[in-house]
Design a protein around this motif. Structure first.
Motif, PDB file in Angstrom:
ATOM      1  N   LYS A  94       0.833  -1.214   0.000  1.00 28.42           N
ATOM      2  CA  LYS A  94       0.000   0.000   0.000  1.00 28.42           C
ATOM      3  C   LYS A  94       0.863   1.259   0.000  1.00 28.42           C
ATOM      4  CE  LYS A  94      -3.703   2.213   2.619  1.00 28.42           C
ATOM      5  NZ  LYS A  94      -4.621   2.050   3.753  1.00 28.42           N
ATOM      6  N   VAL A  95       1.842   1.305   0.880  1.00 27.83           N
ATOM      7  CA  VAL A  95       2.685   2.497   0.993  1.00 27.83           C
ATOM      8  C   VAL A  95       3.555   2.690  -0.241  1.00 27.83           C
ATOM      9  CG1 VAL A  95       4.594   3.530   2.284  1.00 27.83           C
ATOM     10  CG2 VAL A  95       2.669   2.526   3.507  1.00 27.83           C
TER      11      VAL A  95
ATOM     12  N   HIS B   9       6.596   7.444   3.665  1.00 29.40           N
ATOM     13  CA  HIS B   9       6.486   6.150   4.336  1.00 29.40           C
ATOM     14  C   HIS B   9       5.711   6.284   5.641  1.00 29.40           C
ATOM     15  CE1 HIS B   9       8.812   4.068   1.479  1.00 29.40           C
ATOM     16  NE2 HIS B   9      10.004   4.207   2.000  1.00 29.40           N
ATOM     17  N   HIS B  10       4.873   5.311   5.904  1.00 29.20           N
ATOM     18  CA  HIS B  10       4.115   5.206   7.140  1.00 29.20           C
ATOM     19  C   HIS B  10       5.098   5.150   8.320  1.00 29.20           C
ATOM     20  CE1 HIS B  10       1.609   3.141  10.142  1.00 29.20           C
ATOM     21  NE2 HIS B  10       0.562   3.551   9.462  1.00 29.20           N
ATOM     22  N   ARG B  11       4.730   5.676   9.465  1.00 28.30           N
ATOM     23  CA  ARG B  11       5.658   5.696  10.606  1.00 28.30           C
ATOM     24  C   ARG B  11       6.056   4.294  11.047  1.00 28.30           C
ATOM     25  NH1 ARG B  11       3.747   4.876  15.666  1.00 28.30           N
ATOM     26  NH2 ARG B  11       1.504   4.662  15.835  1.00 28.30           N
ATOM     27  N   LEU B  12       5.168   3.303  10.854  1.00 32.70           N
ATOM     28  CA  LEU B  12       5.527   1.937  11.200  1.00 32.70           C
ATOM     29  C   LEU B  12       6.728   1.471  10.383  1.00 32.70           C
ATOM     30  CD1 LEU B  12       5.123  -0.774  12.615  1.00 32.70           C
ATOM     31  CD2 LEU B  12       3.431  -1.352  10.873  1.00 32.70           C
ATOM     32  N   LEU B  13       6.789   1.903   9.130  1.00 31.89           N
ATOM     33  CA  LEU B  13       7.916   1.505   8.300  1.00 31.89           C
ATOM     34  C   LEU B  13       9.225   2.088   8.804  1.00 31.89           C
ATOM     35  CD1 LEU B  13       6.423   1.524   4.701  1.00 31.89           C
ATOM     36  CD2 LEU B  13       6.449  -0.264   6.430  1.00 31.89           C
ATOM     37  N   HIS B  14       9.152   3.268   9.396  1.00 27.38           N
ATOM     38  CA  HIS B  14      10.360   3.838  10.000  1.00 27.38           C
ATOM     39  C   HIS B  14      10.805   2.976  11.182  1.00 27.38           C
ATOM     40  CE1 HIS B  14      10.476   7.355   7.474  1.00 27.38           C
ATOM     41  NE2 HIS B  14       9.195   7.579   7.735  1.00 27.38           N
TER      42      HIS B  14
ATOM     43  N   ASP C 235      -5.865  -6.745  -4.746  1.00 28.21           N
ATOM     44  CA  ASP C 235      -6.973  -6.359  -5.634  1.00 28.21           C
ATOM     45  C   ASP C 235      -6.860  -4.898  -6.061  1.00 28.21           C
ATOM     46  OD1 ASP C 235      -8.476  -8.664  -6.002  1.00 28.21           O
ATOM     47  OD2 ASP C 235      -9.690  -8.326  -4.204  1.00 28.21           O
ATOM     48  N   GLN C 236      -6.331  -4.072  -5.185  1.00 33.96           N
ATOM     49  CA  GLN C 236      -6.238  -2.638  -5.441  1.00 33.96           C
ATOM     50  C   GLN C 236      -4.873  -2.227  -6.002  1.00 33.96           C
ATOM     51  OE1 GLN C 236      -7.086  -0.826  -1.650  1.00 33.96           O
ATOM     52  NE2 GLN C 236      -8.631  -2.373  -1.227  1.00 33.96           N
ATOM     53  N   ALA C 237      -3.938  -3.166  -6.067  1.00 37.61           N
ATOM     54  CA  ALA C 237      -2.560  -2.842  -6.416  1.00 37.61           C
ATOM     55  C   ALA C 237      -2.305  -2.877  -7.922  1.00 37.61           C
ATOM     56  CB  ALA C 237      -1.625  -3.828  -5.719  1.00 37.61           C
ATOM     57  N   HIS C 238      -1.318  -2.087  -8.327  1.00 40.29           N
ATOM     58  CA  HIS C 238      -0.846  -2.101  -9.714  1.00 40.29           C
ATOM     59  C   HIS C 238       0.512  -2.797  -9.800  1.00 40.29           C
ATOM     60  CE1 HIS C 238      -4.083   0.544 -10.874  1.00 40.29           C
ATOM     61  NE2 HIS C 238      -3.754   1.357  -9.887  1.00 40.29           N
ATOM     62  N   LEU C 239       1.302  -2.660  -8.752  1.00 35.83           N
ATOM     63  CA  LEU C 239       2.625  -3.293  -8.629  1.00 35.83           C
ATOM     64  C   LEU C 239       3.582  -2.887  -9.740  1.00 35.83           C
ATOM     65  CD1 LEU C 239       1.606  -6.929  -7.550  1.00 35.83           C
ATOM     66  CD2 LEU C 239       2.051  -4.933  -6.095  1.00 35.83           C
TER      67      LEU C 239
ATOM     68  N   LEU D  42      13.389  -3.703  -2.177  1.00 34.56           N
ATOM     69  CA  LEU D  42      12.355  -4.378  -2.950  1.00 34.56           C
ATOM     70  C   LEU D  42      11.264  -3.392  -3.335  1.00 34.56           C
ATOM     71  CD1 LEU D  42      11.809  -7.691  -0.904  1.00 34.56           C
ATOM     72  CD2 LEU D  42      13.331  -7.324  -2.852  1.00 34.56           C
ATOM     73  N   THR D  43      10.732  -3.545  -4.538  1.00 36.42           N
ATOM     74  CA  THR D  43       9.589  -2.754  -5.005  1.00 36.42           C
ATOM     75  C   THR D  43       8.301  -3.368  -4.442  1.00 36.42           C
ATOM     76  OG1 THR D  43       9.271  -4.109  -6.963  1.00 36.42           O
ATOM     77  CG2 THR D  43      10.787  -2.198  -7.175  1.00 36.42           C
ATOM     78  N   ALA D  44       7.176  -2.730  -4.711  1.00 35.98           N
ATOM     79  CA  ALA D  44       5.881  -3.281  -4.281  1.00 35.98           C
ATOM     80  C   ALA D  44       5.662  -4.656  -4.908  1.00 35.98           C
ATOM     81  CB  ALA D  44       4.745  -2.330  -4.657  1.00 35.98           C
ATOM     82  N   LEU D  45       5.993  -4.813  -6.193  1.00 35.05           N
ATOM     83  CA  LEU D  45       5.852  -6.113  -6.843  1.00 35.05           C
ATOM     84  C   LEU D  45       6.710  -7.160  -6.130  1.00 35.05           C
ATOM     85  CD1 LEU D  45       5.008  -8.102  -9.067  1.00 35.05           C
ATOM     86  CD2 LEU D  45       6.888  -7.176 -10.477  1.00 35.05           C
ATOM     87  N   GLU D  46       7.939  -6.825  -5.838  1.00 32.26           N
ATOM     88  CA  GLU D  46       8.833  -7.794  -5.188  1.00 32.26           C
ATOM     89  C   GLU D  46       8.376  -8.127  -3.769  1.00 32.26           C
ATOM     90  OE1 GLU D  46      13.005  -6.868  -7.501  1.00 32.26           O
ATOM     91  OE2 GLU D  46      12.292  -5.410  -6.010  1.00 32.26           O
ATOM     92  N   TRP D  47       7.851  -7.124  -3.052  1.00 32.46           N
ATOM     93  CA  TRP D  47       7.318  -7.421  -1.713  1.00 32.46           C
ATOM     94  C   TRP D  47       6.098  -8.342  -1.826  1.00 32.46           C
ATOM     95  CZ3 TRP D  47       9.207  -7.462   2.899  1.00 32.46           C
ATOM     96  CH2 TRP D  47      10.272  -6.621   3.223  1.00 32.46           C
TER      97      TRP D  47
END
Length: 174
Positions: free
Chosen positions: A67-68, A75-80, A129-133, A147-152
């Motif tokens: 999502k992020v 980046h979301h604070r959790l990612l930090h 479902d909502q991703a383009h990756l 890693l990119t969104a696709l790789e994650w």
């Protein structure tokens, strides 16, 4: 050991990755149902419930990462917090095992894990479902690198398959 090149086998589009994830979950669940839940798969290894807890936390993080990384927002604070935890752990390794950071470990009752397992996997599938990756934005994996969104997204079924032999070891354990 994790290998970036192996991620490609898990799909190149959101529907392909979704199908890979569904199949990996089915493989995991099929073996999980048959094994003792409180016995470690090897000396100092996790038991089946600890493996499941780890996968839940990883899938939760994976949904957030996809999502992020697909958004234009910071980046979301959790990612930090994840990045800081990774920095502190400096990719701990031994010859025979990798160590998962505490942020992707979960201890809970068998009932709680079962409920959270279903919800988390559905959330990840919904996120796909909502991703383009297709974006180039990245976030680091502790052992593989950026890693990119696709790789994650690809990493989620890959990671399930990575832990499957641990469960299978419990099938033949005395």
């Amino acid at each position: 050991m994790y290998q970036r090149e192996a991620l490609k086998a898990y799909g190149q589009t959101p529907p392909e990755v979704q199908e890979s994830f569904r199949l990996a979950v089915e493989r995991f669940e099929r073996v999980f149902r048959e094994v003792p839940k409180d016995q470690p798969w090897r000396a100092e290894g996790w038991n089946a419930l600890q493996i499941q807890g780890h996968l839940i936390k990883t899938h939760e993080l994976g949904a957030l990462l996809v999502k992020v990384l697909e958004s234009e927002k910071p980046h979301h604070r959790l990612l930090h917090l994840v990045a800081a935890a990774q920095q502190r752990s400096k990719a701990p390794r031994t010859i025979s095992k990798l160590l998962a950071p505490k942020i992707v470990q979960l201890e809970a009752s068998e009932t709680e894990l079962a409920s959270r397992w279903s919800r988390t996997n559905q959330k990840f599938l919904s996120q796909l479902d909502q991703a383009h990756l297709t974006g180039k934005r990245t976030f680091p994996h502790l052992y593989i690198g950026e890693l990119t969104a696709l790789e994650w997204a690809q990493f989620m079924p890959y990671h399930l398959d990575h832990h499957l032999p641990q469960l299978e070891a419990l099938q033949v354990a005395p």
